[in-house]
Enzyme design. Structure first.
Site, short mmCIF file in Angstrom:
data_model
loop_
_atom_site.label_atom_id
_atom_site.label_comp_id
_atom_site.label_asym_id
_atom_site.label_seq_id
_atom_site.Cartn_x
_atom_site.Cartn_y
_atom_site.Cartn_z
N ARG A 1 2.46 5.91 -3.08
CA ARG A 1 3.56 6.83 -3.43
C ARG A 1 3.78 6.82 -4.94
O ARG A 1 3.99 7.88 -5.55
CB ARG A 1 4.84 6.42 -2.69
CG ARG A 1 4.87 6.90 -1.23
CD ARG A 1 5.98 6.21 -0.45
NE ARG A 1 6.13 6.75 0.90
CZ ARG A 1 5.32 6.47 1.93
NH1 ARG A 1 4.29 5.64 1.73
NH2 ARG A 1 5.54 6.99 3.12
N GLU B 1 3.80 0.25 12.28
CA GLU B 1 2.59 -0.24 11.64
C GLU B 1 2.38 -1.75 11.85
O GLU B 1 1.24 -2.23 11.72
CB GLU B 1 2.62 0.08 10.15
CG GLU B 1 3.70 -0.64 9.36
CD GLU B 1 3.74 -0.22 7.90
OE1 GLU B 1 4.20 -1.03 7.09
OE2 GLU B 1 3.31 0.92 7.59
N SER C 1 2.91 11.86 12.81
CA SER C 1 2.92 10.94 11.66
C SER C 1 4.02 11.32 10.70
O SER C 1 4.21 12.51 10.38
CB SER C 1 1.57 10.97 10.93
OG SER C 1 1.63 10.20 9.74
N SER C 2 4.73 10.31 10.20
CA SER C 2 5.74 10.55 9.17
C SER C 2 5.09 11.01 7.87
O SER C 2 5.77 11.60 7.00
CB SER C 2 6.54 9.27 8.92
OG SER C 2 5.70 8.26 8.38
N GLY D 1 -4.89 7.51 5.31
CA GLY D 1 -3.93 8.53 5.71
C GLY D 1 -3.10 9.03 4.55
O GLY D 1 -2.79 10.23 4.45
N LYS E 1 0.84 -1.20 0.00
CA LYS E 1 0.00 0.00 0.00
C LYS E 1 0.87 1.25 0.00
O LYS E 1 0.62 2.20 -0.74
CB LYS E 1 -0.92 0.02 1.21
CG LYS E 1 -1.82 1.26 1.28
CD LYS E 1 -2.44 1.47 2.63
CE LYS E 1 -1.41 2.00 3.61
NZ LYS E 1 -1.98 2.38 4.92
N ARG F 1 -5.86 -3.12 10.82
CA ARG F 1 -4.85 -3.85 11.58
C ARG F 1 -5.40 -4.37 12.90
O ARG F 1 -4.88 -5.36 13.43
CB ARG F 1 -3.61 -2.98 11.78
CG ARG F 1 -2.97 -2.59 10.45
CD ARG F 1 -1.50 -2.33 10.57
NE ARG F 1 -0.97 -1.72 9.35
CZ ARG F 1 -0.60 -2.40 8.25
NH1 ARG F 1 -0.70 -3.72 8.22
NH2 ARG F 1 -0.13 -1.76 7.20
#
Length: 448
Positions: free
Chosen positions: A34, A333, A182-183, A103, A29, A408
Site C-alpha cells: 500500500r 489471512e 476479496s477486499s 494479489g 506485506k 500460507r
C-alpha cells in the site's frame, strides 16, 4: 485438490522440547505494498524504512518501475527503499506488468493505468489465472477504462486502456461492484480515488464484506497520505474526495503481524514461550487480532517492554482449547495458521466467515481439508469455512504435504510438523512470497 510432483521436499523439524525463542518478523506485506502505491501517487520522493523484501514486494516494485516510477534500494540496508513518482504524475503506458501470484499487484496496480499515457498489459503466474479480477476491472470500466481480456473474461491476462477523459469533476464518480471475493477489489479502487477529478463513491453490492480490516487499513493509509476517505460500513459505501496524496518523507513499516502467526502459534503446539519484538500498540493490520485468538485457545499472552521495545509474548503448556463456532471474518489471512493449531485442540472448531479464501493463491479451504485429512486428521468444508474435528495425536502420521504454490499452506504444514514427525513439505520456498528466509527463521525457532 490436485497434487504436484514430490520434489523439492523439506523435512519439517520437530522440536526436542518446549520452545523458548524470540523471532523478529519482517515488515508487513499489506502495508509495504500500500505504501509503495501511495508513494507512486505522490509528487515527491518517499523513503520507506523496514519495507518487506519478498517476492510480492519485488513484483510490486517491478510493476511500478514499468510504469515509470523509480524504486531505489539503499545498498546499506535492503529494507530501505526510496520511491520517486514520475514527473507530472503521468504513468508510462505501452508496457507490460508482471503480477506473479501477488494479489495486491494484480488488483492494486490496474487502477494506476487510469493515469497512464497508453495501454498497460497485465500478466502473471499460471496459478494467477485462477484468481478472480473482474470486480476491480468492472470498476475501472465504470470509470471509463477499456478492458481487453486475452483469456477467460474476468481473469489474467488482460490489457487496461485508460480513458481519453476522466470522469467529470462536478460530482464523485460512482462505482458499484461486488467485492465478496476479496477486499482487495475495494482497496484497489480506493487507493486511486483521490486522483479522480471529482473523487470516488464506491458501493459494494455483495451481502458480506470480506477482510473488512484490510479495507479499514486502506482508508487509514489514504488519510495518512493527506487524502480524505470515509466509510459507511453499514451501507457498504466508501467515499474518497479529490485531492493530492503525499506520504511523509520517511515512513516506517510495521512488522507483518499475520506472518507472526506461525511462530507465536508454535508455542501452543509445541509448548513453551515465543516472543515477537516491535509489536505495535495500535495497528490497522488484521494480524493485530492474533493475540486475542491465541488467548482464547488457552495461551497466556502478554506485552512486556524491554529497552523501549514492545514484545508480544505467548506462553503455553501445549494444551489447546477448541473454539466451537469461530467467526474469522475479520482476519481470514491467518486462518491456515489457526487451523494448524486447532488440529491439536481438545474440541471441534467451525471456522466460519472465510468463504472468500477459496479465491486466494489457491482454494485454501479445500487445501486445508485435503492436508489435514492427509495426515490422518478430520476436517470438512462448510459453505463459509471449514470444520475441524481433532483426533488423538497418536492417530496423526507423517506425510508429504502439498503447498499449492501458497505461502500460507507451507507455513501451515511446518506448524503441523512441530507435533507430527515425518512431515515433508513440497516447495517450502513458496514462503518467499512474504518471508524470504522462512526456513532459517523456523530452524532458529526450534534451536533455542
Amino acid at each position: 485438490m490436485s497434487e504436484t510432483k514430490h520434489d523439492n521436499l523439506w523435512a519439517a523439524p520437530t522440536p526436542g522440547g518446549p520452545l523458548d525463542a524470540t523471532v523478529t518478523i519482517p515488515g508487513s506485506k499489506s502495508l509495504s505494498n500500500r505504501y509503495l502505491i501511495l508513494a507512486a501517487l505522490g509528487s515527491k520522493p518517499v523513503t520507506l524504512v523496514g519495507l518487506l523484501r519478498s517476492r510480492d514486494t519485488e513484483l510490486m516494485m517491478g510493476a511500478l518501475r514499468a510504469l515509470g516510477v523509480s524504486c531505489e534500494v539503499d545498498p546499506k540496508t535492503d529494507t530501505t527503499v526510496t520511491v520517486t513518482p514520475p514527473a507530472g504524475g503521468l504513468f508510462r503506458g505501452n508496457v507490460d506488468v508482471y503480477c506473479g501470484l501477488a494479489g495486491t499487484v494484480m488488483r492494486f496496480v490496474p487502477g494506476l493505468a487510469l493515469f497512464a499515457d497508453d495501454a498497460v498489459r497485465f500478466d502473471g503466474d499460471e496459478q494467477a489465472y485462477a484468481r478472480p479480477m473482474k470486480p476491480v476491472l468492472d470498476g475501472l470500466e465504470q470509470l471509463g477504462a477499456t478492458i481487453e481480456y486475452h483469456g477467460e473474461e474476468g481473469f489474467l491476462p488482460f490489457t487496461v486502456t485508460p480513458p481519453k477523459t476522466l470522469p467529470s469533476a462536478d460530482a464523485p464518480a460512482k462505482v458499484s461492484i461486488d467485492s465478496s471475493g476479496s477486499s482487495q477489489f475495494i482497496s484497489g479502487l480506493l487507493l486511486v480515488g483521490s486522483r479522480l477529478p471529482g473523487g470516488l463513491e464506491l458501493a459494494h453490492t455483495g451481502e458480506r464484506t470480506p477482510s473488512l480490516p484490510h479495507i479499514r487499513m486502506t482508508v487509514a493509509d489514504v488519510n495518512g497520505a493527506g487524502g480524505h476517505a470515509e466509510a459507511d460500513e453499514d451501507a457498504r459505501v466508501w467515499r474518497v474526495a479529490h485531492g493530492s496524496l503525499q506520504l511523509s518523507d520517511r515512513v516506517v513499516v510495521e512488522p507483518d503481524l499475520s506472518n507472526a502467526a506461525p511462530f507465536l502459534g508454535a508455542a501452543l503446539i509445541a509448548g513453551g514461550r515465543v516472543r515477537v519484538p516491535h509489536w505495535p500498540v495500535e495497528t490497522t493490520q488484521p494480524g493485530g487480532l492474533l493475540p486475542g485468538y491465541l488467548e482464547s485457545m488457552g495461551a497466556r499472552v502478554s506485552f512486556p517492554e524491554e529497552d523501549g521495545v514492545r514484545y508480544c509474548e505467548v506462553v503455553s503448556d501445549g494444551h489447546v482449547h477448541g473454539l466451537g463456532d469461530f467467526d474469522l471474518t475479520a482476519a481470514g489471512e491467518i486462518a491456515p495458521s489457526l487451523a494448524a493449531i486447532l488440529v491439536f485442540a481438545d474440541a471441534p472448531t467451525n471456522m466460519i466467515g472465510i468463504g472468500h479464501l477459496r479465491g486466494h493463491e489457491t482454494n485454501r479451504l479445500a487445501a486445508l481439508v485435503a492436508e489435514i485429512t492427509r495426515i490422518g486428521g478430520e476436517a470438512s468444508e462448510l459453505p463459509d469455512g471449514i470444520a475441524i474435528t481433532p483426533v488423538p495425536r497418536e492417530r496423526l502420521h507423517g506425510a508429504v504435504m502439498e503447498t499449492y504454490a501458497d505461502h500460507r499452506m507451507a507455513t501451515f504444514a511446518a506448524m503441523i510438523g512441530l507435533a507430527v514427525p515425518g512431515v515433508n513439505i513440497v516447495d517450502v520456498q513458496t514462503t518467499r512470497k512474504t518471508l524470504p528466509n522462512f526456513v532459517g527463521m523456523w530452524n532458529e525457532l526450534l534451536s533455542r
